[in-house]
Design a protein around this motif. Structure first.
Motif, PDB file in Angstrom:
ATOM      1  N   LEU A  96      52.546  40.484  37.235  1.00 40.47           N
ATOM      2  CA  LEU A  96      51.297  40.184  37.938  1.00 40.47           C
ATOM      3  C   LEU A  96      50.645  38.934  37.362  1.00 40.47           C
ATOM      4  O   LEU A  96      50.694  38.695  36.153  1.00 40.47           O
ATOM      5  N   THR A  97      50.027  38.161  38.227  1.00 36.27           N
ATOM      6  CA  THR A  97      49.240  37.023  37.763  1.00 36.27           C
ATOM      7  C   THR A  97      47.917  37.559  37.222  1.00 36.27           C
ATOM      8  O   THR A  97      47.512  38.692  37.544  1.00 36.27           O
ATOM      9  N   PRO A  98      47.196  36.776  36.420  1.00 36.78           N
ATOM     10  CA  PRO A  98      45.886  37.241  35.932  1.00 36.78           C
ATOM     11  C   PRO A  98      44.931  37.607  37.066  1.00 36.78           C
ATOM     12  O   PRO A  98      44.185  38.585  36.971  1.00 36.78           O
ATOM     13  N   GLU A  99      44.985  36.850  38.160  1.00 30.77           N
ATOM     14  CA  GLU A  99      44.105  37.133  39.306  1.00 30.77           C
ATOM     15  C   GLU A  99      44.466  38.464  39.962  1.00 30.77           C
ATOM     16  O   GLU A  99      43.588  39.260  40.305  1.00 30.77           O
ATOM     17  N   ASP A 100      45.783  38.688  40.176  1.00 26.25           N
ATOM     18  CA  ASP A 100      46.217  39.948  40.786  1.00 26.25           C
ATOM     19  C   ASP A 100      45.892  41.141  39.893  1.00 26.25           C
ATOM     20  O   ASP A 100      45.492  42.204  40.383  1.00 26.25           O
ATOM     21  N   LEU A 101      46.068  40.973  38.600  1.00 30.17           N
ATOM     22  CA  LEU A 101      45.738  42.040  37.658  1.00 30.17           C
ATOM     23  C   LEU A 101      44.245  42.356  37.704  1.00 30.17           C
ATOM     24  O   LEU A 101      43.851  43.519  37.692  1.00 30.17           O
ATOM     25  N   ASN A 102      43.414  41.328  37.791  1.00 29.32           N
ATOM     26  CA  ASN A 102      41.969  41.528  37.872  1.00 29.32           C
ATOM     27  C   ASN A 102      41.598  42.298  39.145  1.00 29.32           C
ATOM     28  O   ASN A 102      40.770  43.216  39.103  1.00 29.32           O
ATOM     29  N   ILE A 103      42.228  41.963  40.253  1.00 27.60           N
ATOM     30  CA  ILE A 103      41.961  42.679  41.508  1.00 27.60           C
ATOM     31  C   ILE A 103      42.409  44.138  41.391  1.00 27.60           C
ATOM     32  O   ILE A 103      41.698  45.054  41.826  1.00 27.60           O
ATOM     33  N   MET A 104      43.569  44.372  40.790  1.00 28.79           N
ATOM     34  CA  MET A 104      44.059  45.740  40.632  1.00 28.79           C
ATOM     35  C   MET A 104      43.116  46.562  39.751  1.00 28.79           C
ATOM     36  O   MET A 104      42.784  47.704  40.082  1.00 28.79           O
ATOM     37  N   ILE A 105      42.674  45.982  38.652  1.00 30.17           N
ATOM     38  CA  ILE A 105      41.753  46.702  37.759  1.00 30.17           C
ATOM     39  C   ILE A 105      40.410  46.931  38.434  1.00 30.17           C
ATOM     40  O   ILE A 105      39.828  48.014  38.326  1.00 30.17           O
ATOM     41  N   SER A 106      39.916  45.943  39.157  1.00 31.76           N
ATOM     42  CA  SER A 106      38.628  46.123  39.840  1.00 31.76           C
ATOM     43  C   SER A 106      38.715  47.209  40.907  1.00 31.76           C
ATOM     44  O   SER A 106      37.786  47.995  41.083  1.00 31.76           O
ATOM     45  N   ASP A 107      39.854  47.282  41.616  1.00 34.50           N
ATOM     46  CA  ASP A 107      40.050  48.354  42.608  1.00 34.50           C
ATOM     47  C   ASP A 107      40.105  49.716  41.931  1.00 34.50           C
ATOM     48  O   ASP A 107      39.519  50.687  42.416  1.00 34.50           O
ATOM     49  N   ALA A 108      40.812  49.798  40.811  1.00 35.64           N
ATOM     50  CA  ALA A 108      40.958  51.076  40.108  1.00 35.64           C
ATOM     51  C   ALA A 108      39.623  51.553  39.542  1.00 35.64           C
ATOM     52  O   ALA A 108      39.358  52.758  39.496  1.00 35.64           O
ATOM     53  N   MET A 109      38.788  50.607  39.121  1.00 36.96           N
ATOM     54  CA  MET A 109      37.509  50.975  38.507  1.00 36.96           C
ATOM     55  C   MET A 109      36.344  50.974  39.501  1.00 36.96           C
ATOM     56  O   MET A 109      35.216  51.317  39.135  1.00 36.96           O
ATOM     57  N   CYS A 110      36.645  50.581  40.743  1.00 38.53           N
ATOM     58  CA  CYS A 110      35.621  50.522  41.799  1.00 38.53           C
ATOM     59  C   CYS A 110      34.438  49.631  41.395  1.00 38.53           C
ATOM     60  O   CYS A 110      33.265  50.004  41.579  1.00 38.53           O
TER      61      CYS A 110
END
Length: 156
Positions: free
Chosen positions: A120-134
């Motif tokens: 994952l790119t840093p941007e994609d990882l940030n989106i994934m974490i933000s989705d998981a944490m709402c």
């Protein structure tokens, strides 16, 4: 047989094909291949195809890859069988038996597709974490940076 104890109940053709009922550890490799090929023919059909996913194929030995090749190259049953195998490209050399399997499948007319998945790119990882944490991506940015530093983008 210990691997598939009820295989003879599923298909009466196995006994007439010359497979003797051998006890557990004495069953030879060719018999196992034959039985699994026949098993796939019995349980799969165009209306009920079978899908098999095997992970970490980089650790398979030659006999396991030969078994996979035998099932996939089975002219009678292969049209109802979908196989997905994954391996870590950073853990195999160019002369690994896995690549011989892929070449053999292609030369036998078995359709193959190779996909390369990157981290994952840093941007994609940030989106994934933000989705998981709402929460909004801008809020979890520092956490995502730390996770990326530790994982290098590996999603696992």
């Amino acid at each position: 047989a210990r691997l598939l104890p009820s295989i003879y109940d599923l298909s009466s053709h196995l006994e007439s094909a010359g497979i003797e009922k051998e006890s557990g550890d004495k069953m030879n490799f060719r018999s196992v291949c034959f039985i699994l090929e026949r098993f796939m023919r019995v349980v799969s059909s165009k209306s009920h195809p079978v899908m098999l996913f095997l992970d970490d194929l980089q650790w398979c030995d030659n006999s396991a890859l030969t078994l996979i090749e035998g099932i996939l190259c089975d002219a009678i049953g292969s049209s109802c069988f979908f196989f997905v195998g994954s391996y870590r490209s950073n853990e195999v050399q160019e002369d690994h038996e896995l690549f011989h399997l892929i070449d053999n499948l292609s030369s036998s007319g078995v359709p193959t597709t190779k996909l390369s998945l990157e981290g994952l790119t840093p941007e994609d990882l940030n989106i994934m974490i933000s989705d998981a944490m709402c929460i909004f991506p801008r809020i979890c940015g520092p956490l995502s940076d730390i996770v990326f530093q530790k994982t290098k983008g590996n999603p696992f």
